[in-house]
Design a protein around this motif. Sequence first.
Motif, PDB file in Angstrom:
ATOM      1  N   ALA A 231       0.512  -1.382   0.124  1.00 48.31           N
ATOM      2  CA  ALA A 231       0.000   0.181  -0.212  1.00 48.31           C
ATOM      3  C   ALA A 231       1.075   1.083  -0.021  1.00 48.31           C
ATOM      4  CB  ALA A 231      -0.940  -0.327   1.067  1.00 48.31           C
ATOM      5  N   ALA A 236      -2.339   4.522  -5.821  1.00 49.38           N
ATOM      6  CA  ALA A 236      -3.375   5.320  -4.835  1.00 49.38           C
ATOM      7  C   ALA A 236      -3.120   5.757  -3.408  1.00 49.38           C
ATOM      8  CB  ALA A 236      -4.265   4.311  -4.194  1.00 49.38           C
ATOM      9  N   SER A 237      -1.148   5.510  -2.796  1.00 47.82           N
ATOM     10  CA  SER A 237      -1.480   5.932  -1.440  1.00 47.82           C
ATOM     11  C   SER A 237      -0.671   7.521  -1.819  1.00 47.82           C
ATOM     12  CB  SER A 237      -0.718   5.201  -1.069  1.00 47.82           C
ATOM     13  OG  SER A 237       1.195   5.341  -1.838  1.00 47.82           O
ATOM     14  N   ARG A 293      -3.203   7.281   5.900  1.00 50.15           N
ATOM     15  CA  ARG A 293      -3.289   6.993   4.774  1.00 50.15           C
ATOM     16  C   ARG A 293      -3.449   5.558   4.788  1.00 50.15           C
ATOM     17  NH1 ARG A 293      -1.748  11.600   3.026  1.00 50.15           N
ATOM     18  NH2 ARG A 293      -0.197  10.561   1.537  1.00 50.15           N
ATOM     19  N   VAL A 294      -2.327   5.309   5.180  1.00 48.15           N
ATOM     20  CA  VAL A 294      -1.865   3.433   4.333  1.00 48.15           C
ATOM     21  C   VAL A 294      -3.050   2.798   5.518  1.00 48.15           C
ATOM     22  CG1 VAL A 294      -0.045   1.616   4.777  1.00 48.15           C
ATOM     23  CG2 VAL A 294      -0.093   4.188   3.637  1.00 48.15           C
ATOM     24  N   GLU A 296      -5.166   3.008   7.767  1.00 50.57           N
ATOM     25  CA  GLU A 296      -6.910   3.164   6.921  1.00 50.57           C
ATOM     26  C   GLU A 296      -7.064   2.170   6.094  1.00 50.57           C
ATOM     27  OE1 GLU A 296      -7.902   6.758   6.596  1.00 50.57           O
ATOM     28  OE2 GLU A 296      -7.313   7.510   9.560  1.00 50.57           O
ATOM     29  N   SER A 297      -6.310   2.247   4.705  1.00 56.29           N
ATOM     30  CA  SER A 297      -5.870   1.912   3.371  1.00 56.29           C
ATOM     31  C   SER A 297      -5.972  -0.196   3.417  1.00 56.29           C
ATOM     32  CB  SER A 297      -5.376   2.517   2.507  1.00 56.29           C
ATOM     33  OG  SER A 297      -4.078   1.756   2.933  1.00 56.29           O
ATOM     34  N   VAL A 298      -5.654  -0.304   4.667  1.00 59.19           N
ATOM     35  CA  VAL A 298      -5.252  -2.184   4.100  1.00 59.19           C
ATOM     36  C   VAL A 298      -5.803  -2.448   5.683  1.00 59.19           C
ATOM     37  CG1 VAL A 298      -4.167  -3.141   4.727  1.00 59.19           C
ATOM     38  CG2 VAL A 298      -3.275  -1.568   3.885  1.00 59.19           C
TER      39      VAL A 298
END
Length: 300
Positions: A231, A236-237, A293-294, A296-298
């Motif tokens: 990620a 996208a990150s 952010r990372v 939260e995305s995983v």
Amino acid sequence: MTSKDSPLARVQAHLDTLILGKSHTIKLAITCLLARGHLLIEDVPGVGKSTLAQGLARLTGLSFARVQCTNDLLPADLLGFNIWDAKESRMRFSSGPIFHAMVLIDELNRAPSKTQSSLLEAMEEHQVSIDGETRALPDPFFVVATQNPMEQIGTAPLPESQLDRFLMRVSLGYPDAAHEKQLLLAGDARAHLNELTPQVSADDLRALQRQASMVAISEALVGYVHRLLVATRTGASGLGHGLSPRAGLGVIAAARAHAYLSAQPYVAPDDVQAVFASIASHRLPGGNDSVSRVMESVAV
């Protein structure tokens, strides 16, 4: 596994009385030592960075040296140098502070780049090369470096290669109101450093490091760590570059150590999440914002 009356639990308890209201950061510092990493502490002067390092050295019984960085500090001031011994008619090596088991390098970002670079081999390979001769460093070997915020006069950013040698970066920050009042009433915590006695020996610490490295981690959780790494590398990150496999190995080692300190027989997702920000923030553009952010995305 450790318990509440284990040597490392006692180390943390003593440090908690020395540096008030910073239990989480203190646990991360001990985690870093247990995981055989190096620690970078970034903060304004006067919040307890040096006190934390000196307290940890006294409580673990490790030989300790402190280096104050200035803009004229030379590599030889850290590593040592060969000097002619007229009495014995031969060159004699005078060892520098790097040959102690725990080295506090204060205000590293005030040192010249050549002096900073002289630390790379020591931190990565636990050895130094001087005049063509390689000399081993102690085991355990733990570097604690502090750096002041970049906006302060006389500082310069640490290069990425130097930052990558630190397993973790932490910040103490200002104490909350209640703990700051308590600190003001009690006086300077550094006055109590001499009262600290070792709670663990160097041999014990090596054994604890080995035990921590063997804490079980499931394949599914390794997959979670891998997804976090990926990620950080995707478009996208929004990051320019992501975490390396070495950083991923550091996350697993630190998560194992964190689980060990928590008296758990295996690594849980909470252990990964507890250490990830301190390992990733100084390696990613955007620091803690990027880490948030990372994570939260995983999904776990």
